[in-house]
Write an enzyme that holds these catalytic residues in place. Structure first.
Site, PDB file in Angstrom:
ATOM      1  CG  HIS A  51      -1.879   1.174   1.212  1.00  0.00           C
ATOM      2  ND1 HIS A  51      -3.147   1.096   0.660  1.00  0.00           N
ATOM      3  CD2 HIS A  51      -1.753   2.444   1.672  1.00  0.00           C
ATOM      4  CE1 HIS A  51      -3.746   2.265   0.792  1.00  0.00           C
ATOM      5  NE2 HIS A  51      -2.916   3.097   1.404  1.00  0.00           N
ATOM      6  CB  CYS A  52       2.055   3.331  -2.684  1.00  0.00           C
ATOM      7  SG  CYS A  52       3.184   4.710  -2.974  1.00  0.00           S
ATOM      8  N   PRO A  53       1.475   5.047   0.341  1.00  0.00           N
ATOM      9  CG  PRO A  53       2.836   5.832   2.065  1.00  0.00           C
ATOM     10  CD  PRO A  53       2.632   4.655   1.165  1.00  0.00           C
TER      11      PRO A  53
END
Length: 423
Positions: free
Chosen positions: A167-169
């Protein structure tokens, strides 16, 4: 009014334009990423590229520096949009567990109402075949499904994502099977943009140095934005450049970030690795599968499924309703049976005495007493100890006092002399 799927979505995603675009719950961080890309490019176009328009006199080639910066930035933003605003490969969750996987385990049972009820078991893992190798997949309690191979549940988006990478912020979205290609292209393009801005800023400093006879300090004082852009791009290259190199390694070995960090110490065989050329073709040349979710579709009411009765329901059915009324009914029936038995025994005694009295006076009072003594023990009835439907022991039943009184009266009346019996 019927609702659409995105309106009742159980994940943590955010939807805009009526469910046409889907973002992660941290979509606000996307604004920070936009600023980190657009602000340096605007500074570059205003303070660097504008002065390089006439640096190349041949066919006014200096304008190409400005055009390339703008076009390439738009290209990077489009890749960012394709990465963050689309379904990353969410696996639709089930509304109930798969029934074909249920099984009853008689070895693990619970005692309810004095009976042993088999416990309902559910396997937490199962094995599937991938390239001739057994791969263990886990059951997801949230989505109520067995995750396909390479699928994992994202705790931030609260969804199971196929070929989950991470999950890429910075893009505010999960990276999965449907947007990994765009994510890598975005990161690598951002790396090339940093290199381009850094190179053109350094070239402008060189042009200023030539104007000031090679004095670098005067050139830097004349164009502070160029120095700032060079420092910014140098620092950014450590992040986006390092990320690009790491994902090149993952693509070459057909791994995901999740698999690399989780199974690094296990020394597992990578069953998905088909060789470097085939791995790159799989990522960049295969057709992206369509989404398994139609977020704009109307929600269809599911037909209620028959559920298995619980142990309490089964117990209530056996009791026939209220358990207290069941016990009271049992006691009333027992008292009626006791009275009938006592009445029948007394009548048999009276009939026996009368028949003996009619045959002659040969029977003495002692004989009558022996008959009464032996036969009168019948009214003292004790019920066998039994288990009630609540699983507790209801004690033995004794003759009620009023019944004993009636039996004594009858016994006194039956002590007759032979003369009275003849009369």
């Amino acid at each position: 009014m019927e609702k659409r799927v995105y309106e009742v979505w159980k994940g943590s995603n955010k939807f805009i334009l009526g469910g046409r675009l889907i973002f992660g719950p941290d979509a606000r961080s996307l604004l920070v990423t936009l600023l980190l890309i657009t602000v340096p490019v605007i500074i570059f176009c205003a303070f660097v590229a504008r002065h390089l328009r006439h640096a190349f006199s041949l066919y006014n080639a200096g304008y190409a520096i400005l055009v390339v910066a703008i076009v390439f930035t738009i290209y990077v933003l489009i890749l960012l949009f394709l990465t963050s605003a689309r379904d990353p490969g969410i696996i639709p969750r089930n509304s109930h567990p798969p029934e074909e996987e249920f099984r009853y385990d008689s070895s693990v049972s619970a005692e309810v109402g004095g009976r042993q009820t088999p416990s309902l078991q559910f396997p937490r893992t199962k094995e599937v075949m991938v390239n001739g190798v057994n791969v263990r997949v886990k059951y997801c309690d949230t989505c109520m499904l067995y995750r396909p191979p390479r699928c994992s549940h994202c705790s931030i988006c609260n969804n199971c994502v196929g070929r989950f990478d991470h999950h890429c912020p910075w893009v505010g979205q999960c990276i999965g099977i449907r947007n990994y290609r765009y994510f890598f292209m975005f990161v690598s393009s951002a790396t090339l943009l940093c290199i381009y801005v850094f190179s053109m800023s350094a070239y402008y400093i060189k042009v200023l140095m030539d104007d000031h006879k090679g004095n670098v300090w005067k050139a830097m004082k004349e164009s502070p934005p160029s120095v700032i852009l060079m420092a910014y791009c140098f620092i950014s290259l450590w992040f986006v450049g390092g990320l690009t190199g790491f994902h090149l390694y993952l693509i070459a070995t057909n791994q995901t970030t999740y698999e690399n960090f989780r199974y690094r110490a296990d020394n597992r065989i990578n069953v998905y690795n088909r060789g470097c050329p085939s791995n790159f073709l799989e990522v960049f040349c295969t057709k992206i599968k369509p989404s398994k979710n139609n977020f704009r579709a109307f929600v269809q009411e599911e037909v209620p499924r028959p559920t298995l009765p619980s142990t309490r329901e089964v117990e209530a059915e056996d009791l026939g309703g209220d358990p207290r009324s069941k016990v009271e009914d049992d006691l009333e029936i027992g008292e009626d049976l006791l009275k009938i038995s006592q009445r029948r025994n007394i009548e048999e005694i009276d009939e026996d005495i009368r028949s003996r009295g009619s045959n002659g006076p040969s029977h003495t009072t002692l004989e009558v007493d022996s008959v009464l003594g032996s036969d009168h023990q019948a009214p003292t009835i004790r019920s066998e100890t039994r288990h009630s439907s609540w699983g507790r022991r209801s004690g033995s039943w004794e003759i009620a006092p009023d019944v004993l009184a009636n039996s004594k009266v009858t016994e006194n009346r039956s002590y007759l002399s032979p003369k009275e019996a003849r009369q």
